[in-house]
Design a protein around this motif. Structure first.
Motif, PDB file in Angstrom:
ATOM      1  N   TYR A 198     -15.900   7.541  -0.312  1.00 23.49           N
ATOM      2  CA  TYR A 198     -14.766   7.023   0.684  1.00 23.49           C
ATOM      3  C   TYR A 198     -15.067   6.902   2.098  1.00 23.49           C
ATOM      4  O   TYR A 198     -15.944   7.596   2.439  1.00 23.49           O
ATOM      5  N   LYS A 199     -14.520   5.886   2.848  1.00 24.10           N
ATOM      6  CA  LYS A 199     -14.728   5.802   4.209  1.00 24.10           C
ATOM      7  C   LYS A 199     -13.434   6.015   5.125  1.00 24.10           C
ATOM      8  O   LYS A 199     -12.095   5.477   4.555  1.00 24.10           O
ATOM      9  N   GLN A 200     -13.607   6.684   6.090  1.00 20.38           N
ATOM     10  CA  GLN A 200     -12.365   6.802   6.893  1.00 20.38           C
ATOM     11  C   GLN A 200     -12.758   6.325   8.472  1.00 20.38           C
ATOM     12  O   GLN A 200     -13.802   6.889   8.967  1.00 20.38           O
ATOM     13  N   ALA A 249      -6.983   6.573  10.649  1.00 24.21           N
ATOM     14  CA  ALA A 249      -6.814   5.874   9.393  1.00 24.21           C
ATOM     15  C   ALA A 249      -6.691   6.822   8.113  1.00 24.21           C
ATOM     16  O   ALA A 249      -7.571   7.882   8.158  1.00 24.21           O
ATOM     17  N   LYS A 305      -9.124   6.186  -9.098  1.00 21.09           N
ATOM     18  CA  LYS A 305      -9.450   5.539  -7.645  1.00 21.09           C
ATOM     19  C   LYS A 305      -8.060   5.873  -6.972  1.00 21.09           C
ATOM     20  O   LYS A 305      -6.819   5.418  -7.339  1.00 21.09           O
ATOM     21  N   SER A 350      -1.700   6.457   5.323  1.00 20.30           N
ATOM     22  CA  SER A 350      -2.201   6.801   6.872  1.00 20.30           C
ATOM     23  C   SER A 350      -2.270   8.337   7.251  1.00 20.30           C
ATOM     24  O   SER A 350      -2.729   8.517   8.230  1.00 20.30           O
ATOM     25  N   PHE A 376      -5.563   5.810  -3.601  1.00 19.67           N
ATOM     26  CA  PHE A 376      -5.269   4.907  -2.468  1.00 19.67           C
ATOM     27  C   PHE A 376      -4.482   5.796  -1.413  1.00 19.67           C
ATOM     28  O   PHE A 376      -3.584   6.172  -2.043  1.00 19.67           O
ATOM     29  N   GLN A 387     -10.362   5.281   2.421  1.00 14.42           N
ATOM     30  CA  GLN A 387     -10.379   4.065   1.807  1.00 14.42           C
ATOM     31  C   GLN A 387     -11.636   4.156   0.855  1.00 14.42           C
ATOM     32  O   GLN A 387     -12.788   4.220   1.245  1.00 14.42           O
ATOM     33  N   GLY A 390       0.762  -1.064  -0.188  1.00 16.10           N
ATOM     34  CA  GLY A 390      -0.013  -0.033   0.060  1.00 16.10           C
ATOM     35  C   GLY A 390       0.559   1.323   0.091  1.00 16.10           C
ATOM     36  O   GLY A 390       2.168   1.220  -0.153  1.00 16.10           O
TER      37      GLY A 390
END
Lengths: 114, 112
Positions: free
Chosen positions: B35-37, B41, A102, A107, A104, B44, A3
């Motif tokens: 998107y989800k957070q 984090a 998309k 963190s 990615f 995603q 990732g």
């Protein structure tokens, strides 16, 4: 782990100091983005690269911010003479172009300027 | 993001459906995303829809797109406590480069 990785995860600095963050995108991704996120807000676009070329910078990005992606792989984001208002989460994302764009995300690096 | 607007909070009971709404401004957007957070984090990607589609279904997720009204919605069926997170609507903009613009996020609380 294949990732997006960002380093460091957290950075605490004093006002006026310079800081540098690193992002390693997914290896085959040719686009790399930097975003900034503050509490309660969505990610705010800062800049993006297509391979090693920086194609766009947000007009909100001051001259104290500079980003590089020298070999089209990892990228660095430097903030000079940090101010308290720079405190935020700095997110890096990568994508494969052309395509559905998309993103990615890594963190993030949480910056606190004291 | 000033170009993408979402309601800030949504609270549902476990097992109910959740519907998160979003409006966007750029009619030339090619793709629209959710998107989800989760806490601490990065974001995603949950799902996305091409602008020439009206609906997309992916397991418990249903995306509806109304291009005329520039309205996007995400429906989560049988919402679980693990779905508690912040959900961001986003649009891809081709004007002035190629970038994804995000809304401020909708905080979904799922009560057991």
């Amino acid at each position: 782990d294949t990732g997006v990785s960002q380093d460091p995860r957290h950075k605490i600095t004093k006002r006026g100091q310079n800081v540098t963050f690193r992002c390693d995108p997914i290896s085959e991704h040719n686009r790399l983005y930097w975003y900034r996120q503050t509490l309660g807000q969505g990610p705010e676009f800062l800049t993006y690269f297509q391979n090693e070329a920086q194609l766009e910078k947000s007009r909100l990005l001051s001259d104290r911010f500079s980003a590089e992606r020298p070999k089209g792989s990892f990228s660095t984001l430097e903030i000079q003479r940090t101010e308290q208002g720079d405190s935020a989460m700095y997110l890096c994302a990568s994508s494969l172009s052309p395509g559905e764009e998309k993103l990615f995300f890594g963190s993030g690096t949480q910056l606190s300027v004291l | 993001g000033e170009d993408v607007e979402q309601s800030l909070f949504l609270s549902v009971r476990e097992g109910d459906s959740s519907v998160i709404n979003c409006t966007y401004t750029d009619s030339s957007s090619t793709y629209l995303y959710w998107y989800k957070q989760e806490p601490g984090a990065g974001l995603q990607l949950l799902t996305y829809i091409f602008s020439n589609m009206d609906m997309k279904q992916d397991q418990r997720l249903t995306v509806l797109l109304n291009k005329k009204d520039k309205h996007l919605s995400l429906r989560i069926a049988d919402t679980q406590t693990g779905d508690s997170a912040i959900y961001f609507c986003a649009e891809s903009k081709r004007t002035g480069g190629f970038k994804t613009i995000f809304g401020a996020g909708t905080r979904l609380f799922v009560k057991a």
